[in-house]
Design an enzyme around this catalytic site. Structure first.
Site, PDB file in Angstrom:
ATOM      1  N   CYS A  59     -13.149  37.065  -6.025  1.00 36.66           N
ATOM      2  CA  CYS A  59     -13.741  36.362  -7.157  1.00 36.66           C
ATOM      3  C   CYS A  59     -12.656  35.854  -8.098  1.00 36.66           C
ATOM      4  O   CYS A  59     -11.662  36.544  -8.336  1.00 36.66           O
ATOM      5  CB  CYS A  59     -14.639  37.295  -7.967  1.00 36.66           C
ATOM      6  N   CYS A  60     -12.858  34.668  -8.616  1.00 40.52           N
ATOM      7  CA  CYS A  60     -12.094  34.148  -9.745  1.00 40.52           C
ATOM      8  C   CYS A  60     -13.012  33.166 -10.466  1.00 40.52           C
ATOM      9  O   CYS A  60     -14.155  32.974 -10.066  1.00 40.52           O
ATOM     10  CB  CYS A  60     -10.758  33.527  -9.325  1.00 40.52           C
ATOM     11  N   TRP A  61     -12.539  32.550 -11.523  1.00 38.76           N
ATOM     12  CA  TRP A  61     -13.400  31.722 -12.368  1.00 38.76           C
ATOM     13  C   TRP A  61     -14.167  30.679 -11.564  1.00 38.76           C
ATOM     14  O   TRP A  61     -15.376  30.561 -11.683  1.00 38.76           O
ATOM     15  CB  TRP A  61     -12.570  31.086 -13.476  1.00 38.76           C
TER      16      TRP A  61
END
Length: 135
Positions: A59-61
Site C-alpha cells: 500500500c501507498c498513497w
C-alpha cells in the site's frame, strides 16, 4: 496462507486490511510499515519471490509506487487494483502474486472485495504460457 504486507503509511485502511487477513486465518508477515514506498514494494516483493510468503499486499498513497517497486523484483507480478473484478482478473489472467492498493481512494468495503477476489481466484491454466514468460 502466508501474506507479506507492507505500507509506507499506517492508516485505518492498512489496519483494516491486516485485521481482515488475520480474521480469515491468514498469517500476516509485516515486511515494513511507515517506511519509504520503494523499500515497502521491494521488501514485500522479495518475501514473495523467495518463498517467505505465498502472496503479498502493498500500500501507498496511490498504489503506483509500491507496485512499480515490487515489480522490479524478479518473479513478482504486482497488480495495482481498484475493484473486485480487476483483482480477480489480475489473478485469473496474469497470476498476480502481489496486490497493490492505493490508500487515497480505497474504502474498507472495496478493500474487502479486492482481497476476497485476489486470494480466492485461481489462475487460468490457458494463460500460463503468457505469465510464465514474464519470470
Amino acid at each position: 496462507m502466508r501474506i507479506a504486507f507492507g505500507t509506507d503509511e499506517s492508516t485505518e485502511i492498512t489496519r483494516h486490511v491486516k485485521r481482515w487477513l488475520t480474521e480469515r486465518g491468514h498469517e500476516v508477515v509485516v515486511v515494513g510499515e511507515d517506511i519509504a514506498w520503494p523499500e515497502v514494494g521491494r521488501g514485500v516483493g522479495e518475501a514473495v519471490a523467495d518463498g517467505r510468503a505465498e502472496r503479498g499486499v502493498v500500500c501507498c498513497w496511490t498504489g503506483t509506487g509500491v507496485s512499480i517497486a515490487a515489480n522490479k523484483v524478479p518473479g513478482v507480478r504486482a497488480a495495482l487494483c481498484t475493484d473486485r473484478e480487476t483483482a480477480a482478473g489480475a489473478r485469473k489472467w496474469n497470476d498476480a502474486n502481489v496486490l497493490a492498493l492505493g490508500l487515497r481512494l480505497t474504502s474498507a468495503t472495496v478493500a474487502d472485495e479486492m482481497l476476497d477476489a485476489f486470494l480466492g481466484t485461481a489462475p487460468e491454466e490457458s494463460e500460463a504460457a503468457n505469465y510464465t514468460r514474464l519470470g
